[in-house]
Design an enzyme around this catalytic site. Structure first.
Site, mmCIF file in Angstrom:
data_model
loop_
_atom_site.group_PDB
_atom_site.id
_atom_site.type_symbol
_atom_site.label_atom_id
_atom_site.label_comp_id
_atom_site.label_asym_id
_atom_site.label_seq_id
_atom_site.Cartn_x
_atom_site.Cartn_y
_atom_site.Cartn_z
ATOM 1 N N TRP A 340 -3.778 -2.871 -0.453
ATOM 2 C CA TRP A 340 -5.015 -3.179 -0.670
ATOM 3 C C TRP A 340 -5.138 -3.591 -2.220
ATOM 4 C CZ3 TRP A 340 -10.041 0.082 -1.549
ATOM 5 C CH2 TRP A 340 -9.734 1.102 -1.892
ATOM 6 N N ASP A 341 -4.360 -2.659 -3.059
ATOM 7 C CA ASP A 341 -4.457 -2.729 -4.479
ATOM 8 C C ASP A 341 -4.275 -4.215 -4.951
ATOM 9 O OD1 ASP A 341 -3.035 -0.361 -3.423
ATOM 10 O OD2 ASP A 341 -2.485 0.326 -5.164
ATOM 11 N N GLU A 479 -8.552 9.260 0.295
ATOM 12 C CA GLU A 479 -7.258 9.565 1.245
ATOM 13 C C GLU A 479 -7.325 11.125 1.424
ATOM 14 O OE1 GLU A 479 -4.309 7.385 -0.485
ATOM 15 O OE2 GLU A 479 -4.821 5.669 0.859
ATOM 16 N N LYS A 591 -10.479 12.239 -3.663
ATOM 17 C CA LYS A 591 -9.340 11.472 -4.402
ATOM 18 C C LYS A 591 -9.489 10.469 -5.230
ATOM 19 C CE LYS A 591 -4.807 9.563 -3.448
ATOM 20 N NZ LYS A 591 -3.758 8.898 -2.363
ATOM 21 N N GLN A 592 -10.582 9.554 -4.690
ATOM 22 C CA GLN A 592 -10.784 8.305 -5.662
ATOM 23 C C GLN A 592 -12.076 7.688 -5.194
ATOM 24 O OE1 GLN A 592 -7.406 6.589 -3.461
ATOM 25 N NE2 GLN A 592 -8.534 4.715 -4.435
#
Lengths: 740, 740
Positions: A340-341, A479, A591-592
């Site tokens: 998806w980056d 994640e 995580k993000q």
């Protein structure tokens, strides 16, 4: 001088930094990427060249990977019989037994797309030579690779021998990808080699020619054709040698080696300087739109050009069946797989600045619809379910298991099973592309089908229970928390996806009725299916805490242990690395950007229950999730910067931006050796343009800005395309403008 | 954020950079300098504190040196019984056998004069603590040294033990400087130690107190009094500990230890935060005049603040019997000796921005007139002949021999014998001070005597032969060529010196006749002597090549081998290091600005024969000497930048400035571990103010500018004192101003 803010310079050679700089100094042209390894090699180096689309799944390996093609860089220079090597220490600087480097400077000029290196080398004879290397991968002709070396006898009369080679004895960090048979040509003035990959059977052909003012001679050792030339150089004399190389594969030529040899002849007749001029002219076109000018922050300016450069060099110019991997073409990390980056991080900057490149990337997904449909079917769903990791086949290529840990155990990787939001991420990029470019032809022919067939997937994927729609067993952007139920990110984005599907259908019906009809039939968009979609958009469970006035990342998240992440500063690794995987997944450490990412993507359209202020909820969300995030992913800081800027938290936004823009330059993640963090590069562009500058389409349907600049930035100037028209915005910092 | 361009930040701890950063992160207050060594120590570190004026000539050593005083920094923190150390690698990051550092950040804030360090440390127990260190050497009260450490239990409940100590078991890189007897006090809450130097018999007293919220206990091991405190820290709790230290010597107190103990009591009652506020207020006063603001070059801005900081911290505030050594108080290089670096490089910026500090430095030379007279007498000359290297006695302290080379041989050092221009350099600084400050009292009482008595020396030193005056056996700024005859730099500066002596005498006669009379008598300025001076100014041999239209560095220079220095780029060391000493001295390679230095100092007053254009000769000189200079000395690039800017060679000027301003930050000379290059720091200030901005006193006797800014600089703003009045200049780049 002119290029002061366009250059990344390495002033000292430090073996510890070898692989870091190899990645930073990658050159590329949308066809291939070549790491900044040295012409003469260095112990432990990784001279990797990756060509888009050339994957191979060697028997015994978990998954396919992009293949390291033969190394076109080797140029070995012997001074008075001693090979030039980057030896920096010696017992005797006057008569160094193996030679010694007396001076070193390497610079990547991003404006010109040219990597240069200057070295001063003393041979054991005591003679000193100056070596000036230059290389570029032509952006004008993607099959042309050029190198130049200028050798000057600085002290003493030196005997010089130069060997130029193609090294076809290459692997992917030890993994062999070629069949044993190969073709080698060392007969004329052009050397060449052709190989075939083991499983995928791609043919790779590489040709090369050394142009020397003196006589040359060709030959070969096993898998290594070479050209040699030698001459005497009187003190203060110099000589220039050019090397032209070309790579073709069976993806783009019937006879790769032969075609490459033809290209070499053409390149040699054009000549180095003209080739470089054409190359630089193409770069000038790129930068004319892609350069963002920041006035008032030179370090950010230089770093931003670096991140933009690394989005541009892997973006395919002519090929719509390849895409940008998570580590671009700059390293072996993530094996060249596409995540998806690409769609949420790399594509948006390209949509606005290089729409043709963005279109190529989206077409990659279109061509891979069969793989996505296959994945949906294999999992018991309808429609198209894109793979979490994608290669040339469009099949799911996420490994199910990690490589063995130090204790021999493996960790199950769930992302291929559960990180299903990728399908919606792709839809998001398509919708954005269409909205900004107005490329209706793309929508009707390709884009709509992807948006709609992934909507079909979601319609079959959601679960009706507890009087609402739920989605279980997901992994959201965070994640650390795997296989959770009702990720607010996933559920909300699915609602967005289905609403967008309706909008697309409405538009098609009104503007392209034939395509509407075609797609309704092909994808079986029955009234029942559409009724279900509508129901889902109305009754989807969106976890929300009405006491705190926040979106809940997923039910149960706040029942876990609270870890105050800010206490873990300064930190080198993630909090996960400190606490261990097993403990982290049972805490509230994120995580993000997850809810924060949702705020970046949807802004004030995120949606809140009746009676709540969107703005207040967004601030509450920020205050809740920002202190819980350890930015264990390189994707995170830029999305936080974007959101913080929109919330008016400018100091924090700048801090996060500053971290994001230096992820590769400062090796903030400690793994730049594996390749550039493509998503971070695309993220910083968005943090500036959408975050600090607040670019959006206003009520009148025109691009508009709403600046929230860092206090020390005087202005930001950027250029975007909107529906085919180029517009340049200069956003000034009111505080500084009035005071100056 | 506000201090973005005021900070030097170290983001990763690298043992290879240990000594480099120790030097960069030196703190100081004009009384002492303390290198940026760690509180807990590190293998191979050099925790040096140097106090101005405290020299010692240990028996057996060639020369005296500044003495490393007891280390006041030690704070050792034990987490669950394990000492915190900067261990960055481990076999197990979760249960590191010796602990491990998980995060690191160190920053020198130059605006505030404060050094901070943050570390995240995991003990073998698995517990994680955050350690935040801060330290400053008070600029408000030069005997106050303060440290703070804040300890936070980030993960787990940790047991903490803190040991604060004074380490008096110190040497100068192995050379002992103290007598065996010492006094130690570990009885109360303040610990202390007092020692006496071997030869010079200076007494050094150091006291220290740890302020802890918990019970403390004092004790000592040999020469190491300490205080310990310990406590449990629950997860997420934190504690703050302050350490106050004080140093006095017999140069400033009758009972150094006792006085230091009293100062500690005072500091502790004032408290850390108030002490820091007072300290920062003093720094604000310094920067109000000393900061140069460059608009359009952030990297240069930050680097320039760094060089200015390192001129300010060694400049004595209250003591006129000490001066700034070539390596300031930041390292053991050159043993703390004072060279011409002070008067021609460090003093001019201080004359214009901190005239009181400049006056202190010039008074150092006044107090050392007896040493200079002694040197003249010992060499058979009249008047005052300043030593090339100077310490507390004013005697010549240049070593005559180098330390043994790898092959055991020693090199004769001739500078103490032959680098006689130091006397004129001092006169130059005095004249400049007087002209800019209008401090007539200084001139009449001190300055004139120095200018005149060094003129007396030159009158006795020159040799009348060949129908002119000559000066043989000199070393000019270009130290590659030793004991040469008729250095144009020396001869021309001597003429300037004698002319200045006449100007001073004239002024005294008119404005301070009693002082005139006193000095004429005391220095025996007989009519014969004055007639000789006049004759010298008229008949001094100034080597000039009328064919080339250049000043000749010295006769015979151009007969030697020509080495094209630009061919030796990029280079790490000097060309001398590459070619060897023996060969270099027989070539035209120049160590540093020599004729170019003369052009910087005298500008268009350099003087040319009838019929030549000064401007043309200066350009000829530049084109001759610049390509021959290898900048083997750190003093060279800034002087070249200054001269190039005046000649309008702006790109070259910027390149040289850029090199000069980064000499320490980038360790361009590879020896920053030995200390800051003070002269380079002062040189860059002059390159900007005199070079790029062209500050001068105009025909009307007023300061005026004549800008030649680098093309990308928008403007430069600087403040200078002229005759007691503060004036701020903003010099804009016309090219950029008109385009913005």
């Amino acid at each position: 001088m002119h290029d002061r803010l366009w250059e990344i310079v390495e002033l000292d050679f430090s073996p510890d930094e070898l692989l870091h700089y190899e990645t930073l100094f990658t050159i590329g042209n949308g066809y291939l990427g070549t790491r900044g390894a040295f012409e003469e090699g260095y112990p432990g180096d990784t001279p990797v060249t990756l060509v888009h689309g050339v994957y191979d799944h060697t028997p015994g390996m978990l998954v396919p990977e992009l293949v390291n093609v033969p190394n076109w860089l080797p140029i070995n220079i012997y001074v008075d019989g001693t090979p030039f090597k980057l030896i920096t220490k010696t017992t005797d600087f006057m008569r160094p037994p193996e030679g010694v480097v007396l001076g070193y400077r390497r610079a990547l000029n991003m404006r010109r797309g040219v990597l240069t290196r200057e070295v001063l080398f003393r041979a054991p004879s005591g003679n000193i030579v100056r070596l000036e290397f230059e290389r570029f991968a032509s952006l004008h002709d993607i099959h042309v690779l050029a190198q130049r070396v200028r050798i000057t006898a600085v002290d003493g009369n030196a005997h010089i021998r130069v060997e130029s080679a193609i090294d076809a004895d290459v692997t992917n960090a030890g993994v062999p990808h070629y069949l044993p048979e190969f073709t080698l040509d060392d007969r004329g003035d052009t050397i060449g080699v052709e190989l075939k990959t083991q499983q995928s059977k791609y043919i790779v052909g590489v040709a090369s020619r050394l142009v020397s003012p003196r006589r040359i001679q060709t030959g070969s050792t096993e898998k290594r054709p070479y050209t040699v030339t030698s001459f005497d150089l009187a003190q203060e004399d110099w000589v220039v040698l050019d090397k032209f190389s070309s790579i073709y594969t069976s993806r783009d030529a019937l006879s790769p080696l032969e075609t490459a040899q033809g290209k070499i002849a053409e390149a040699a007749s054009v000549g180095y300087e003209e080739l470089r001029a054409r190359h630089e002219a193409e770069w000038a076109k790129y930068w004319a739109t892609s350069d963002i000018h920041i006035d008032g922050d030179e370090e950010a300016q230089r770093a931003l050009r670096f991140t933009t450069y690394h989005i541009l060099i892997p973006a395919p110019r002519l090929d719509e069946r390849v895409s940008i991997g998570a580590k671009t073409l700059s390293g072996l990390g993530y094996k060249g797989h596409v995540f998806w980056d690409t769609e949420l991080f790399c594509v948006p900057p390209l949509i606005l600045t290089q729409p043709k490149l963005a279109r190529n990337l989206l077409m990659y997904r279109y061509h891979n619809l069969p793989g996505a449909r296959h994945k949906a079917q294999a999992n018991g769903y309808d429609g198209a379910m894109y793979p979490w990791e994608s290669t040339d086949t469009g099949e799911e290529t996420t490994p199910q298991w990690s490589d063995p840990q130090p204790d021999g155990t493996k960790i199950r990787i769930w992302t291929g099973d559960s990180e299903q939001h990728i399908s919606t991420d792709i839809a998001y990029a398509i919708e954005k592309y269409w909205r900004w470019t107005g490329d209706d032809e793309f929508l009707t022919q390709y884009g709509a089908e992807m948006i709609l067939d992934t909507a079909v997937f979601w319609g079959s994927r959601v679960e009706e229970k507890n009087g609402r729609f739920e989605i279980s067993q997901q992994i959201g952007p965070d994640e650390y928390h795997e296989n959770i139920d009702n990720s607010v990110f996933v559920n909300r984005m699915v609602v967005w996806h289905l609403q967008t599907a309706f909008a697309v259908l409405d538009w098609l019906k009104a503007n392209a009725p034939a395509d509407h009809q075609r797609l309704v039939e092909a994808l079986k968009l029955t009234p029942e299916r559409l009724a279900l979609w509508l129901d889902i958009t109305q009754r989807m469970y969106l976890p929300f805490d009405t006491n705190e006035g926040i979106h809940v990342q997923f039910p149960g998240f706040f029942d876990m242990e609270y870890i105050p992440v800010p206490h873990y500063t300064p930190r080198i690794g993630s909090v996960q690395a400190m606490l261990g995987h097993a403990r982290t997944i049972q805490t509230q450490v994120i995580k993000q950007a997850d809810v924060v990412m949702l705020m970046a993507l949807l802004g004030e359209n995120i949606g809140v229950p009746e009676g709540f202020s969107v703005r207040e909820v967004m601030l509450n969300n920020w205050n809740t999730y920002y202190p819980r995030c350890d930015h264990g992913s390189s994707l995170s800081p830029a999305m936080h910067a974007w959101t913080a800027a929109r919330l008016g938290l400018i100091d924090t936004a700048y801090e996060l931006f500053d971290h994001a823009v230096h992820i590769d330059l400062h090796d903030n993640k400690g793994n730049v050796r594996d390749g550039i963090h493509a998503a971070a590069c695309g993220g910083v562009w968005q943090a500036i343009v959408f975050g600090f500058c607040g670019l959006h389409i206003d009520a009148a349907g025109q691009p508009a800005v709403d600046p929230r600049l860092p206090e020390h930035w005087r202005s930001v100037t950027f250029t975007v395309y909107y529906r085919g028209e180029k517009q340049t915005f200069t956003v000034k910092n009111p505080a500084l403008v009035s005071s100056s």
